[in-house]
Design a protein around this motif. Structure first.
Motif, short mmCIF file in Angstrom:
data_model
loop_
_atom_site.label_atom_id
_atom_site.label_comp_id
_atom_site.label_asym_id
_atom_site.label_seq_id
_atom_site.Cartn_x
_atom_site.Cartn_y
_atom_site.Cartn_z
N ASP A 197 0.84 -1.20 0.00
CA ASP A 197 0.00 0.00 0.00
C ASP A 197 0.88 1.25 0.00
O ASP A 197 1.99 1.22 0.50
CB ASP A 197 -0.87 0.02 1.26
N GLU A 257 -6.73 1.91 1.41
CA GLU A 257 -5.70 0.89 1.31
C GLU A 257 -6.31 -0.50 1.39
O GLU A 257 -7.50 -0.64 1.68
CB GLU A 257 -4.66 1.12 2.42
N SER A 258 -5.50 -1.53 1.16
CA SER A 258 -6.07 -2.87 1.12
C SER A 258 -6.66 -3.24 2.48
O SER A 258 -6.12 -2.88 3.52
CB SER A 258 -5.04 -3.90 0.66
N GLU A 280 -11.24 -2.22 -8.96
CA GLU A 280 -9.83 -2.25 -9.37
C GLU A 280 -9.63 -2.90 -10.74
O GLU A 280 -8.75 -3.76 -10.90
CB GLU A 280 -8.98 -3.02 -8.33
N THR A 336 -5.93 -2.47 -12.00
CA THR A 336 -4.81 -2.60 -11.08
C THR A 336 -3.76 -3.59 -11.56
O THR A 336 -2.56 -3.37 -11.39
CB THR A 336 -5.33 -3.00 -9.68
N HIS A 383 -7.15 1.68 -5.24
CA HIS A 383 -6.28 2.16 -4.18
C HIS A 383 -5.44 3.31 -4.71
O HIS A 383 -4.64 3.89 -3.99
CB HIS A 383 -5.37 1.03 -3.69
#
Ligand SMILES: Nc1ncnc2c1ncn2[C@@H]1O[C@H](COP(=O)(O)OP(=O)(O)O)[C@@H](O)[C@H]1O
Ligand SMILES: Nc1ncnc2c1ncn2[C@@H]1O[C@H](COP(=O)(O)OP(=O)(O)O)[C@@H](O)[C@H]1O
Ligand code: SF4
Ligand SMILES: [Mg+2]
Ligand SMILES: [Mg+2]
Lengths: 346, 325
Positions: free
Chosen positions: A194, B43-44, B181, B184, B214
């Motif tokens: 991230d 974020e993840s 996503e 991504t 993200h």
């Protein structure tokens, strides 16, 4: 003057791996048996001691294969890789890596750590084998390197699954550093992290470079990370380096049409609500490395293509100010700062 | 006034696990108008995908929606029978995933899959289905679709496979598309192609879209509004430019500061200290408090949402609004 790292005429071809189905198909008279993959196709690259070189390009362009040749993991099919003039691999028909001065850090920090080994053992295994430490001092040695990468030395007794993704990448970096290399090849070390964790690892690499006087080959598909971290950048396309030079100059005035197109296709942070963003994608698809086009590999997608590009491979030539480009339109005899490469109108 | 296309209120989707309840989505509210593009960032593990899955009724067992409403054209989808949800899914609301193989079946030709997708919601003959499919493939930028429609998914590159998945999602001209996503895993040049195509299609069809990512840069270039998620909650939302120019929530600011593009090359990047919290043991107040430089005792209580014009945020100590330069 010999460069610290010199890669000359390096090529790597992977023989086709025939599946049982392919074999039957060929045997039955199929027209197209799988072909050789030209993963890296004649690359020259020179890196000064203490420099950070970014290697960018889209997936399949050969970045990892080149990085693995530099790190002595892959044997080049052609060409040579030398560190201060000394080959990374032994000569002969069973070449082996003969230096510990190059180490590598991989993208996936989990896959690259043995889940059953304590961190201390993971870190000390290589150094013990090469006489950099002893079994008795192994724990202290491991703790020292954990501390260097900003981890609590007490983590030495833990197992990989007890760490977050960012911490695991620190461990992987510590393991490489524990071999006391001069050159570190980092293959997409922040790609799976991230952004906030990515920032931590980038800061760590910048600090280590300063403190340990490391030379870095930093492989990434992320152009903004490379701009931040690297002094120089090499752009790869389909197994070849198409442009190389100081990072700010390459980003500001790209000399190769592919570099320009790649930079333009990166979305920027748009903070003006009134701007309707226009995307400028590169047209077409990446050709297959099993069947690269003749001449310039970019010719089918290049807005400036002309006849010569379809026949003759453009060499990576000096185009002034320590910059190199492999494009028939970017030769030094065509003087002028921006050569004939016009901006792509939009 | 007609109802908004989508109105989500207090959505909670939880997953019971052996070590406790994972509050993946914990009180999410937002509104989406027709034709609007909302970027959902974080974020993840922040709950973006679970939010998307909740909207189309595809939450994995043992997870379930424990509270809240999902009003689509005024009608609450929460608690609707599976059959009804299946009717809406694919026709009115469609989803595109990061991995196109979540949509595609590896053993069927593209033609067959598209025919099945069409048949699921309307009566259609083989020839007409083929024609419609070819048009749909052409619209997402697949070259010579007549020649490729009988191929199988593995005969396409990753970027082309994602285009096929998008073409299938768009077959019924849904009113809402949820894109989780979708670029991504793709290279920047292909990402730019797909972004350009999606943007044009959304405009052409007047579709609304939730673009989950993200990546702030991608979102900023495609979305009208942005919602920033942290640990299962939307901590800040508003017009994308306003939020990115002058974030009010310290987490949004932290995300922006950690981008290398916002710092001069070679300078140390701002880091958000610590890591994302476990959704099972969330801090009792603001979930960001343990990592926040502005936190004090007040932050031990969950901040209420503050509304200011088109913007909203959940923070006891918001950053001052930056005047436009
Ligand atoms: N061990 C291998 N065997 C066969 N082909 C390979 C192998 N490693 C890489 N390749 C092929 O070589 C090309 C370059 O791959 P790689 O170096 O991994 O590119 P990148 O790192 O830029 O994505 C790709 O077409 C890839 O499929
Ligand atoms: N099938 C599942 N079982 C248990 N927990 C889950 C499951 N799916 C998601 N979660 C939980 O929900 C959280 C949010 O997940 P997700 O929505 O996928 O995050 P994001 O898309 O923002 O990365 C995860 O951290 C995980 O704890
Ligand atoms: S050599 Fe020709 S095809 Fe290749 S980049 Fe230059 S102009 Fe384009
Ligand atoms: Mg690679
Ligand atoms: Mg997700």
């Amino acid at each position: 003057m010999t460069a610290f790292l010199s890669v000359e005429g390096a090529a790597k071809r992977f023989a086709p791996v025939l599946t049982f189905g392919d074999k039957v198909a060929t045997w039955l008279g199929a027209q197209k048996p799988p072909r050789t993959v030209h993963a890296v196709d004649g690359v020259d690259l020179f890196v000064e001691r203490g420099a950070v070189l970014g290697l960018v390009g889209e997936s399949g362009s050969g970045k990892s294969t080149l990085g693995r040749m530099v790190a002595g993991i892959h044997v080049p099919t052609e060409g040579s890789i030398r560190l201060e003039g000394m080959p990374v691999m032994s000569p002969g028909n069973r070449p082996r890596k003969i230096t510990t001065r190059v180490q590598m850090v991989f993208q996936d920090p989990f896959a690259s750590l043995d889940p059953r080994m304590r961190i201390a053992d993971t870190l000390a295994e290589g150094p013990i084998a090469h006489g950099l430490t002893t079994r008795r001092e192994a724990m202290a040695y491991a703790r020292k390197w954990l501390e260097t990468v900003g981890l609590d030395p007490d983590y030495a007794t833990r197992f990989p699954h007890q760490f977050s993704g960012g911490q695991r990448q620190r461990v992987a970096i510590a393991r490489a550093l524990a071999m006391q290399p001069d050159l570190l090849v980092c293959d997409e070390p922040v790609a799976s992290l991230d952004v906030s964790i990515q920032a931590q690892i980038i800061n760590l690499l910048m600090r280590l470079r300063r403190e340990l006087n490391l030379t870095l080959l930093f492989i990434s598909h992320d152009l903004s990370v490379v701009r931040h971290l690297c002094d120089r950048v090499a752009i790869m396309y389909l197994g070849r380096i198409v442009e190389e030079g100081p990072t700010p100059e390459v980003y500001e005035t790209p000399r190769h049409p592919y570099t320009r197109a790649l930079l333009e296709s990166v979305p920027r942070l748009e903070i003006d609500d009134d701007v309707d963003v226009v995307f400028r994608p590169i047209e077409g698809e990446l050709p297959s490395p099993q069947n690269p086009p003749a001449g310039c590999h970019f010719n089918a997608r290049c807005p400036l293509v002309f006849d010569r590009c379809r026949i003759e491979r453009p060499l990576l030539n000096e185009v002034g100010n320590g910059r190199l480009a492999a494009c028939h339109l970017a030769s030094p005899d065509q003087a002028g700062p921006n050569l004939a490469i016009k901006p792509i109108s939009g | 006034m007609t109802a908004a296309l989508l109105e989500v209120r207090g959505l909670k989707t939880h997953f019971p696990t052996s070590s406790g309840i994972a509050r993946a989505v914990d009180g999410v509210s937002f509104t989406l108008e027709r034709g609007e593009v909302l970027g959902l960032v974080g974020e993840s593990g922040s709950g973006k995908s679970v939010t998307g899955f909740s909207l189309i009724g595809l939450v994995d067992e043992p997870g379930r929606i424990v509270d809240g409403e999902i009003r689509f054209e005024g009608r609450d989808l929460v608690g609707q029978p599976t059959k009804e949800l299946r009717r809406i899914r694919g026709r009115d609301i469609a989803m595109v995933f990061q991995d196109p193989m979540m949509t595609l079946n590896p053993v069927l030709s593209i033609a067959t899959q598209m025919h099945l997708a069409l048949e699921a919601h309307e009566k259609i003959g083989k020839e007409e289905a083929r024609q419609r499919s070819i048009e749909a493939l052409a619209r997402v930028g697949i070259p010579s679709p007549e020649g490729r429609i009988d191929s199988f998914p593995h005969q396409f590159s990753g970027g082309m496979r994602q285009r096929v998945a998008i073409a299938i999602a768009l077959l019924h001209r849904p009113k809402l598309i949820i894109a989780d996503e979708p670029t991504t895993a793709l290279d920047v040049s292909i990402q730019a192609q797909i972004l350009a195509e999606m943007k044009a299609l959304v405009k052409e069809f007047g579709m609304a879209m939730i673009w989950i990512s993200h990546d702030l840069a991608t979102v900023s270039s495609i979305a009208d509004r942005i919602a920033v998620m942290y640990a299962g909650r939307i901590v800040e939302a508003g017009p994308v430019g306003q939020v990115l120019r002058s974030p009010r929530h310290p987490y949004t600011q932290g995300l922006l500061d950690s981008l290398p593009t916002r710092t001069s090359p070679g300078e140390e990047l701002a880091q958000i200290p610590g890591t994302t919290p476990s959704l099972i043991n969330l801090p009792s107040g603001c979930a960001f408090a343990p990592r926040c430089a502005r936190a004090n005792a007040e932050c031990a209580v969950i901040p209420e949402e503050v509304y200011e014009d088109a913007r909203r945020f959940r923070c006891h100590h918001p950053l001052p609004e930056r005047s436009t330069p």
